[in-house]
Design an enzyme around this catalytic site. Structure first.
Site, mmCIF file in Angstrom:
data_model
loop_
_atom_site.group_PDB
_atom_site.id
_atom_site.type_symbol
_atom_site.label_atom_id
_atom_site.label_comp_id
_atom_site.label_asym_id
_atom_site.label_seq_id
_atom_site.Cartn_x
_atom_site.Cartn_y
_atom_site.Cartn_z
ATOM 1 N N GLU A 7 43.856 -18.406 -78.858
ATOM 2 C CA GLU A 7 43.169 -19.510 -79.547
ATOM 3 C C GLU A 7 43.359 -19.448 -81.061
ATOM 4 O O GLU A 7 43.203 -20.452 -81.742
ATOM 5 C CB GLU A 7 41.675 -19.474 -79.203
ATOM 6 C CG GLU A 7 40.951 -20.750 -79.577
ATOM 7 C CD GLU A 7 39.573 -20.847 -78.945
ATOM 8 O OE1 GLU A 7 38.619 -21.103 -79.699
ATOM 9 O OE2 GLU A 7 39.451 -20.677 -77.725
ATOM 10 N N ASP A 103 39.733 -18.127 -75.835
ATOM 11 C CA ASP A 103 38.407 -17.509 -75.838
ATOM 12 C C ASP A 103 37.796 -17.649 -74.453
ATOM 13 O O ASP A 103 37.885 -18.715 -73.824
ATOM 14 C CB ASP A 103 37.497 -18.180 -76.871
ATOM 15 C CG ASP A 103 37.649 -17.545 -78.250
ATOM 16 O OD1 ASP A 103 38.560 -16.713 -78.410
ATOM 17 O OD2 ASP A 103 36.864 -17.875 -79.155
ATOM 18 N N TYR A 305 32.153 -10.261 -77.290
ATOM 19 C CA TYR A 305 32.197 -11.729 -77.381
ATOM 20 C C TYR A 305 30.803 -12.288 -77.693
ATOM 21 O O TYR A 305 29.833 -11.971 -77.001
ATOM 22 C CB TYR A 305 32.722 -12.299 -76.070
ATOM 23 C CG TYR A 305 32.938 -13.799 -76.092
ATOM 24 C CD1 TYR A 305 33.970 -14.351 -76.833
ATOM 25 C CD2 TYR A 305 32.107 -14.652 -75.377
ATOM 26 C CE1 TYR A 305 34.177 -15.725 -76.858
ATOM 27 C CE2 TYR A 305 32.309 -16.027 -75.391
ATOM 28 C CZ TYR A 305 33.339 -16.553 -76.140
ATOM 29 O OH TYR A 305 33.540 -17.907 -76.175
#
Length: 708
Positions: A7, A103, A305
């Site tokens: 990304e 992601d 994350y």
């Protein structure tokens, strides 16, 4: 060759390093049988109304609602985006297999799928799904690649969300702008934005309507302990003085004395919203800034994350806990006691049933260096201490309740003492937050009393005033969005309500910032208030569907059902179409009124923003909506001497207001950002070669040149 698409360029570099794809090419890396390329976040977007038909360029009531027969996507109009997409498109055609390294979340899935759809990808696709960017996590992720089909519902939910936001945002914004904007301003309506504003307006009205009332309470001191009369507040001073006289005539008597030992549960690990709430309370950080700092820590491999909505860990993480704790050298004093015995495996921390895509935010084994910014260090400290605290014992307390009476008037006092601090030891050195009066009274040390004992006491009257509801802060607004407006203190109940919250953890910060940019809300110190325009807009909207947090929460619940395969995306779209169609008819048929407008609001366009040059010239430039052309990860901002990236410290991009001795207009700077050049200009008086006119060009290295 296998094609990996990340990304962001920074993530692509991390993946390429692990895979051994170390040869740099134009727009990708190559090596060891892999091509590793990247997007810049969104390369594609849903088509705009005028892409379906030129008649939609003009904003008018008669063309509403706009319902495309099928929704299409297009590339974002940007030279850098178009160049990178062509590279991806060719690599997709030439590769054997695509590995989606976007992601690992709904937005990341949508970004990648749209790009592959636009590139007409017919190759087999696999999915890399990881929760941190450490070398170990990437290696493990590539060893266990998932079939792309496993994440189809995640994409369908993201696509349905985008279509739903388009249907409501495009139609309702045009509808209310043309009906109530009085040809002066755009009135922006959004699926999540509008109910969020409605919550702020409702609270503001409650505050304004509140009438302060005086009251009087009877209190007394017995053996240095302050007791409160257990009766209703008194409405007049006369009654209070009469009560005081009565108290002076009688001794204080102890009726009951009870000590109960209890426990204070450990705080939960952070999800994104609770981290944003804590950072706002403790440091005054906005939700947007906290997201930026924790995202940076994730990309630097120090935390996992961040865009998550669970406070639990999966059981598979348990074997890694000791290694993570051992790596936290800066917190050695706090970690050492934990490592002396086995780490507890509590259901309050490890619960597979409470984890979907990702687990809670925790540190990785890669400890941060001194190069972190002050703000990143503060956010890391919050995450690190919370991670340590969940493995400490519970805090043991004693709650003391004493009941007494003076004549026939009952009195109560309570106190709380910490017997064993447990997890509170982790925060022992932190600055103590101010406590309110009630907390201070609860913390008073209470000696041992005997039932039946009595004695002299010191009665008094306390005069107070009723207080209005508190204005929202960013922290309390985030909590309200998470629970669709319900005031919930209990963490377990709040966890259950998350499915019906409005917005997603990753989008709530942006929603709040959008309301600020639209001038619908404003900050006063830490508090957030609706502007007159924001209040008027909500008052004008009669349809509860548009402004009800509960109903918007139901939509959010359906989107989650799409994600789990229990609800059809087409049904969600059809519901929105019906709603938008009905709404359009009601508003067009309603009586018109003029909304009070902030001077700084954008002027109402007669045509869409991409329709013609005349419209663009008259439009206020919102730099916060303009992507940085260099890093393509952040937005621009206006400073005192330049327009620059809001992550200037790391990115370094800026265009000064004065170039070669000539002052540039914001429109000319925008041309440099978007078109990479201006029209022909005059008035340069400080060019090293003596040139006085020419075209300014933004080169590939983002240096400005004057071309004669």
């Amino acid at each position: 060759m296998k094609l990996c698409i990340a990304e962001k360029p920074s993530v692509a570099r991390d993946i390429a390093k692990v895979l051994g794809a170390t040869t740099p090419k134009q727009g990708y890396m190559e090596g060891n049988g892999y091509w590793v390329t990247w997007t810049f976040g969104h390369l594609c977007t849903l088509k705009e109304p005028h892409d379906y038909s030129p008649q939609y360029k003009s904003w008018n009531l008669f063309s509403l609602p706009i319902i495309p027969p099928s929704f299409g996507i297009k590339l974002i109009e940007n030279n850098g985006v178009e160049t990178q997409f062509k590279i991806i498109e060719k690599l997709v055609q030439d590769c054997e297999e695509v590995i989606n390294c976007g992601d690992a979340g709904q937005e990341g899935e949508l970004i990648q799928r749209w790009v592959l759809q636009k590139a007409k990808c017919q190759k087999p696709v696999k999915r890399l799904w990881i929760s941190s960017l450490t070398e170990e996590a990437i290696t493990e992720g590539f060893a266990h690649l998932k079939p792309a089909e496993d994440y189809k519902n995640l994409y369908l939910a993201g696509n349905a969300r985008a279509i739903g936001d388009w249907l409501l945002g495009i139609n309702a914004t045009r509808l209310f702008t043309k009906k109530f904007g009085a040809n002066k301003a755009v009135l922006s309506i959004g699926r999540v934005q509008t109910p969020t504003l409605a919550m702020l307006v409702q609270r503001q009205k409650e505050i304004e309507a509140f009438k302060t009332e005086e009251y009087w309470e009877l209190k007394t001191k017995y053996r240095e302990v302050l007791f409160n009369a257990a009766i209703d507040r008194l409405k007049t001073l006369e009654k209070a003085e009469k009560g005081l006289g009565y108290l002076k005539q009688h001794l204080f008597e102890i009726v009951s004395f009870e000590i109960k030992e209890g426990k204070e549960k450990n705080p939960r690990l952070f999800d994104l919203t609770s981290l944003q709430v804590e950072a706002n309370k403790k440091y005054g950080f906005s939700a947007e800034h906290t997201l930026k700092y924790i995202q940076s820590l994730y990309e630097k491999k120090h935390t996992t994350y961040p865009r998550v909505d669970t406070t639990y860990l999966s059981e598979s993480i348990y074997p890694k806990i000791v290694r993570i704790l051992q790596s936290m050298h800066f917190y050695k004093d706090l970690v050492t006691p934990l490592l002396e015995k086995p780490i507890p495996k509590s259901k309050a921390v490890f619960d597979d049933a409470k984890v979907t895509d990702h687990h809670a935010i925790i540190p990785t084994e890669i400890a941060p260096s001194s190069s972190l910014s002050r703000e990143e260090k503060l956010i890391y400290d919050l995450v690190a201490k919370r991670f340590i605290a969940v493995f400490y014992p519970e805090c043991k307390i004693s709650n003391t309740l004493v009941e007494g009476k003076v004549g026939e008037i009952p009195f109560k006092a309570s106190g709380k003492q910490i017997l064993e601090p447990g997890w509170r030891e982790v925060y022992a050195k932190d600055k103590k937050e101010e406590t309110d009066k009630k907390d201070k009274e609860e913390e008073q040390t209470i000696p041992e009393f005997k039932v039946g004992e009595s004695g002299e006491h010191s009665p008094l009257i306390h005069q107070g005033k009723t207080t209005p509801p508190k204005p929202y802060t960013e922290a309390t607004l985030l909590r309200a969005m998470e629970t669709a407006g319900k005031q919930v203190e209990d963490e377990e109940l709040r966890e259950m309500l998350k499915n019906n919250g409005i917005g997603r953890p990753s989008t709530r910060a942006n929603i709040i910032e959008t309301l600020f940019r639209r001038k619908y809300i404003e900050r006063k110190k830490k508090n957030i208030f609706a502007t007159p325009t924001g209040v008027d807009l909500i008052d004008t909207i009669e349809d509860e569907l548009l402004k009800s947090p509960e109903l918007t929460g139901e939509w959010e619940y359906k989107l989650r059902k799409i994600e789990s395969g229990e609800y059809q995306a087409s049904d969600f779209k059809n519901e929105l179409i019906t709603m938008v169609t009905d709404l359009t008819k009601r508003v067009i048929d309603s009586k018109g009124k003029v909304i009070s407008l902030e001077n700084s609001l954008e002027k109402q366009p007669e045509e869409d923003k991409t329709a013609n040059k005349k419209t663009r010239k008259s439009k206020v430039i919102v730099w916060e909506d303009t992507s940085c052309p260099k890093c393509k990860e952040h937005f621009l901002m206006k400073g005192k001497t330049a327009i620059g990236c809001n992550d200037f410290k790391n990115c370094g991009f800026k265009i000064p207001f004065e170039v070669f001795g000539k002052k540039l207009s914001e429109k000319q700077i925008l041309d440099l950002v978007i078109k990479k050049k201006t029209s022909k200009l005059k008035g340069f008086n400080q060019h090293p070669e003596g040139a006085t006119e020419g075209v300014l060009v933004l080169a590939e290295d983002f240096v400005i040149h004057l071309i004669k």
